[in-house]
Design a protein around this motif. Sequence first.
Motif, PDB file in Angstrom:
ATOM      1  N   ARG A 101       0.808  -1.224   0.000  1.00  0.00           N
ATOM      2  CA  ARG A 101       0.000   0.000   0.000  1.00  0.00           C
ATOM      3  C   ARG A 101       0.840   1.273   0.000  1.00  0.00           C
ATOM      4  NH1 ARG A 101      -2.623   2.773   4.258  1.00  0.00           N
ATOM      5  NH2 ARG A 101      -1.815   1.257   5.735  1.00  0.00           N
ATOM      6  N   ARG A 102       1.992   1.252   0.668  1.00  0.00           N
ATOM      7  CA  ARG A 102       2.775   2.491   0.817  1.00  0.00           C
ATOM      8  C   ARG A 102       3.993   2.537  -0.090  1.00  0.00           C
ATOM      9  NH1 ARG A 102       2.713   2.235   7.374  1.00  0.00           N
ATOM     10  NH2 ARG A 102       0.480   2.528   7.660  1.00  0.00           N
ATOM     11  N   VAL A 103       3.992   1.742  -1.142  1.00  0.00           N
ATOM     12  CA  VAL A 103       5.191   1.668  -1.982  1.00  0.00           C
ATOM     13  C   VAL A 103       5.512   3.010  -2.631  1.00  0.00           C
ATOM     14  CG1 VAL A 103       3.905   0.836  -4.002  1.00  0.00           C
ATOM     15  CG2 VAL A 103       6.348   0.367  -3.805  1.00  0.00           C
ATOM     16  N   LEU A 104       4.495   3.750  -3.089  1.00  0.00           N
ATOM     17  CA  LEU A 104       4.753   5.047  -3.719  1.00  0.00           C
ATOM     18  C   LEU A 104       5.367   6.019  -2.715  1.00  0.00           C
ATOM     19  CD1 LEU A 104       1.581   5.589  -5.950  1.00  0.00           C
ATOM     20  CD2 LEU A 104       3.866   4.842  -6.667  1.00  0.00           C
ATOM     21  N   HIS A 105       4.863   6.016  -1.491  1.00  0.00           N
ATOM     22  CA  HIS A 105       5.412   6.903  -0.463  1.00  0.00           C
ATOM     23  C   HIS A 105       6.882   6.560  -0.207  1.00  0.00           C
ATOM     24  CE1 HIS A 105       1.249   8.018   1.450  1.00  0.00           C
ATOM     25  NE2 HIS A 105       1.285   8.174   0.154  1.00  0.00           N
ATOM     26  N   TRP A 106       7.164   5.288  -0.103  1.00  0.00           N
ATOM     27  CA  TRP A 106       8.545   4.873   0.182  1.00  0.00           C
ATOM     28  C   TRP A 106       9.481   5.291  -0.944  1.00  0.00           C
ATOM     29  CZ3 TRP A 106      12.021   1.636  -2.272  1.00  0.00           C
ATOM     30  CH2 TRP A 106      13.174   1.328  -1.538  1.00  0.00           C
ATOM     31  N   MET A 107       9.059   5.105  -2.190  1.00  0.00           N
ATOM     32  CA  MET A 107       9.915   5.465  -3.323  1.00  0.00           C
ATOM     33  C   MET A 107      10.108   6.972  -3.410  1.00  0.00           C
ATOM     34  SD  MET A 107       8.948   2.655  -6.256  1.00  0.00           S
ATOM     35  CE  MET A 107      10.323   3.169  -7.296  1.00  0.00           C
ATOM     36  N   LEU A 108       9.064   7.737  -3.133  1.00  0.00           N
ATOM     37  CA  LEU A 108       9.178   9.197  -3.184  1.00  0.00           C
ATOM     38  C   LEU A 108      10.102   9.721  -2.085  1.00  0.00           C
ATOM     39  CD1 LEU A 108       5.461  10.066  -3.933  1.00  0.00           C
ATOM     40  CD2 LEU A 108       7.411  10.486  -5.447  1.00  0.00           C
ATOM     41  N   LEU A 109      10.018   9.144  -0.914  1.00  0.00           N
ATOM     42  CA  LEU A 109      10.856   9.576   0.201  1.00  0.00           C
ATOM     43  C   LEU A 109      12.319   9.196   0.005  1.00  0.00           C
ATOM     44  CD1 LEU A 109       8.388   8.692   3.068  1.00  0.00           C
ATOM     45  CD2 LEU A 109       9.265  10.975   2.595  1.00  0.00           C
ATOM     46  N   ASN A 110      12.578   8.180  -0.797  1.00  0.00           N
ATOM     47  CA  ASN A 110      13.939   7.685  -0.959  1.00  0.00           C
ATOM     48  C   ASN A 110      14.587   8.052  -2.290  1.00  0.00           C
ATOM     49  OD1 ASN A 110      14.859   5.746   1.389  1.00  0.00           O
ATOM     50  ND2 ASN A 110      12.667   5.433   1.118  1.00  0.00           N
ATOM     51  N   ALA A 111      13.829   8.616  -3.229  1.00  0.00           N
ATOM     52  CA  ALA A 111      14.390   8.971  -4.528  1.00  0.00           C
ATOM     53  C   ALA A 111      15.513   9.992  -4.372  1.00  0.00           C
ATOM     54  CB  ALA A 111      13.296   9.518  -5.440  1.00  0.00           C
ATOM     55  N   GLU A 112      16.639   9.729  -4.997  1.00  0.00           N
ATOM     56  CA  GLU A 112      17.799  10.628  -4.910  1.00  0.00           C
ATOM     57  C   GLU A 112      18.299  11.090  -6.277  1.00  0.00           C
ATOM     58  OE1 GLU A 112      20.825   8.763  -2.587  1.00  0.00           O
ATOM     59  OE2 GLU A 112      19.779   9.109  -0.683  1.00  0.00           O
ATOM     60  N   THR A 113      17.739  10.560  -7.352  1.00  0.00           N
ATOM     61  CA  THR A 113      18.134  10.976  -8.698  1.00  0.00           C
ATOM     62  C   THR A 113      16.876  11.227  -9.522  1.00  0.00           C
ATOM     63  OG1 THR A 113      18.144   8.731  -9.639  1.00  0.00           O
ATOM     64  CG2 THR A 113      20.182   9.494  -8.564  1.00  0.00           C
ATOM     65  N   ARG A 114      17.055  11.955 -10.604  1.00  0.00           N
ATOM     66  CA  ARG A 114      15.916  12.194 -11.493  1.00  0.00           C
ATOM     67  C   ARG A 114      15.437  10.889 -12.118  1.00  0.00           C
ATOM     68  NH1 ARG A 114      16.486  17.914 -14.722  1.00  0.00           N
ATOM     69  NH2 ARG A 114      16.577  19.252 -12.859  1.00  0.00           N
ATOM     70  N   GLU A 115      16.366   9.996 -12.382  1.00  0.00           N
ATOM     71  CA  GLU A 115      15.978   8.706 -12.948  1.00  0.00           C
ATOM     72  C   GLU A 115      15.094   7.924 -11.974  1.00  0.00           C
ATOM     73  OE1 GLU A 115      19.623  10.087 -15.045  1.00  0.00           O
ATOM     74  OE2 GLU A 115      19.006   9.956 -12.944  1.00  0.00           O
ATOM     75  N   GLU A 116      15.407   8.003 -10.705  1.00  0.00           N
ATOM     76  CA  GLU A 116      14.573   7.312  -9.710  1.00  0.00           C
ATOM     77  C   GLU A 116      13.198   7.954  -9.605  1.00  0.00           C
ATOM     78  OE1 GLU A 116      18.133   5.511  -6.862  1.00  0.00           O
ATOM     79  OE2 GLU A 116      16.981   7.247  -6.172  1.00  0.00           O
ATOM     80  N   LEU A 117      13.139   9.257  -9.783  1.00  0.00           N
ATOM     81  CA  LEU A 117      11.837   9.924  -9.767  1.00  0.00           C
ATOM     82  C   LEU A 117      11.047   9.586 -11.024  1.00  0.00           C
ATOM     83  CD1 LEU A 117      10.698  11.580  -7.500  1.00  0.00           C
ATOM     84  CD2 LEU A 117      11.405  13.656  -8.690  1.00  0.00           C
ATOM     85  N   ASP A 118      11.729   9.501 -12.172  1.00  0.00           N
ATOM     86  CA  ASP A 118      11.051   9.077 -13.397  1.00  0.00           C
ATOM     87  C   ASP A 118      10.503   7.660 -13.257  1.00  0.00           C
ATOM     88  OD1 ASP A 118      11.507  11.463 -14.728  1.00  0.00           O
ATOM     89  OD2 ASP A 118      13.377  10.770 -15.646  1.00  0.00           O
ATOM     90  N   LEU A 119      11.267   6.804 -12.591  1.00  0.00           N
ATOM     91  CA  LEU A 119      10.814   5.436 -12.346  1.00  0.00           C
ATOM     92  C   LEU A 119       9.534   5.446 -11.509  1.00  0.00           C
ATOM     93  CD1 LEU A 119      12.100   2.488 -12.838  1.00  0.00           C
ATOM     94  CD2 LEU A 119      12.672   2.596 -10.410  1.00  0.00           C
ATOM     95  N   THR A 120       9.509   6.298 -10.500  1.00  0.00           N
ATOM     96  CA  THR A 120       8.329   6.402  -9.641  1.00  0.00           C
ATOM     97  C   THR A 120       7.143   6.958 -10.423  1.00  0.00           C
ATOM     98  OG1 THR A 120       9.848   6.832  -7.808  1.00  0.00           O
ATOM     99  CG2 THR A 120       7.516   7.237  -7.407  1.00  0.00           C
ATOM    100  N   LEU A 121       7.399   7.844 -11.372  1.00  0.00           N
ATOM    101  CA  LEU A 121       6.319   8.370 -12.206  1.00  0.00           C
ATOM    102  C   LEU A 121       5.706   7.255 -13.054  1.00  0.00           C
ATOM    103  CD1 LEU A 121       4.685  10.787 -13.259  1.00  0.00           C
ATOM    104  CD2 LEU A 121       6.480  11.138 -14.965  1.00  0.00           C
ATOM    105  N   THR A 122       6.548   6.421 -13.633  1.00  0.00           N
ATOM    106  CA  THR A 122       6.036   5.297 -14.419  1.00  0.00           C
ATOM    107  C   THR A 122       5.196   4.370 -13.548  1.00  0.00           C
ATOM    108  OG1 THR A 122       7.973   5.367 -15.883  1.00  0.00           O
ATOM    109  CG2 THR A 122       6.686   3.341 -15.874  1.00  0.00           C
ATOM    110  N   LEU A 123       5.668   4.131 -12.326  1.00  0.00           N
ATOM    111  CA  LEU A 123       4.909   3.280 -11.412  1.00  0.00           C
ATOM    112  C   LEU A 123       3.587   3.949 -11.025  1.00  0.00           C
ATOM    113  CD1 LEU A 123       4.775   0.682  -9.797  1.00  0.00           C
ATOM    114  CD2 LEU A 123       6.031   1.827  -7.951  1.00  0.00           C
ATOM    115  N   THR A 124       3.614   5.256 -10.825  1.00  0.00           N
ATOM    116  CA  THR A 124       2.390   5.992 -10.502  1.00  0.00           C
ATOM    117  C   THR A 124       1.369   5.876 -11.627  1.00  0.00           C
ATOM    118  OG1 THR A 124       3.603   7.573  -9.117  1.00  0.00           O
ATOM    119  CG2 THR A 124       1.454   8.275  -9.942  1.00  0.00           C
TER     120      THR A 124
END
Length: 306
Positions: A101-124
């Motif tokens: 349930r909280r996977v998006l929150h965990w990824m957003l709180l831990n993202a440290e690069t733009r690529e990791e944020l792009d990955l989270t966007l795809t997951l979103t």
Amino acid sequence: MHSIRAQVWTRGLAVAALRNSRAVTRNTTAAAKFVRFNSTEAVIPKSMQPRSEELAQGVTKTVLGDLDASTPPANIRPELWTMYVATLRRLVPESTWPPKRRVLHWMLLNAETREELDLTLTLTEQWRMHMLPITQATTHLWSQACARLKYPEPFMRMLLDRWKYRQLPVAQTLAMFMRFLGTMGAESDAADELLDDVFKVFALYEYYDIPHNAQAYGALVEACCEINTEEAWRRALVASEETLAEDTPMITLEALNALERRSVERNESEMAARYRDLAKRLDLKPASKKEVQFDDDSTISSPGFD
């Protein structure tokens, strides 16, 4: 004078439509349960760790095709890639395990690069396509992650496509993001583009059925003053004069202070005195310094953001 809301709304949609037609892209504490892990390694909480059998076979079937959890792309740490692949695997129709349930929150709180944020966007995107729930906290954490990495594009993209991403912004999230855009615009060669983004966010209040309030106008004016180009200054004056003409102006002390400061820099002593006197006459108080917090259901509950 036309309403500033109408001006901003028209300009914001016009700019957005123009950019879309050209396919232009530009590449804290919360509640105790949302804790950012400050470490090079992103620590996956035990309750969120994928089952060993999920990823044991290497290449695994996901809703985005076959992916290998053991080979993360460049600039994406293994922990985030593993969580991404495991979650996409759980979205396939034949999966018997629901996504965490909280996977998006965990990824957003831990993202440290733009690529990791792009990955989270795809997951979103996949998360919302499968009609999985988000909360006001999810949207707020998105805005914070984009501000932390000085990468506004993912959040702007989601806000402008309400039906695809179904985000849940609240007034304070939008106001904070406008201020961030202003700060970034002051440091960027893309000041004009970021200034337009500020006004688009202001227009989006109505798009999301959020009333414009003092925080909204204050953030708009502050962002313009922060960018401080000639065009930004002109817009700061137009926006502030529109609301100051009302019987009950919607403005903040911080915005009037910013107008006074920029007036002094421009040797406009009478204007500076006017803004200083207005702040006293309106008896405005400094904005709350309290961090945004969330209730147990992840709705925003901080006082001082009316």
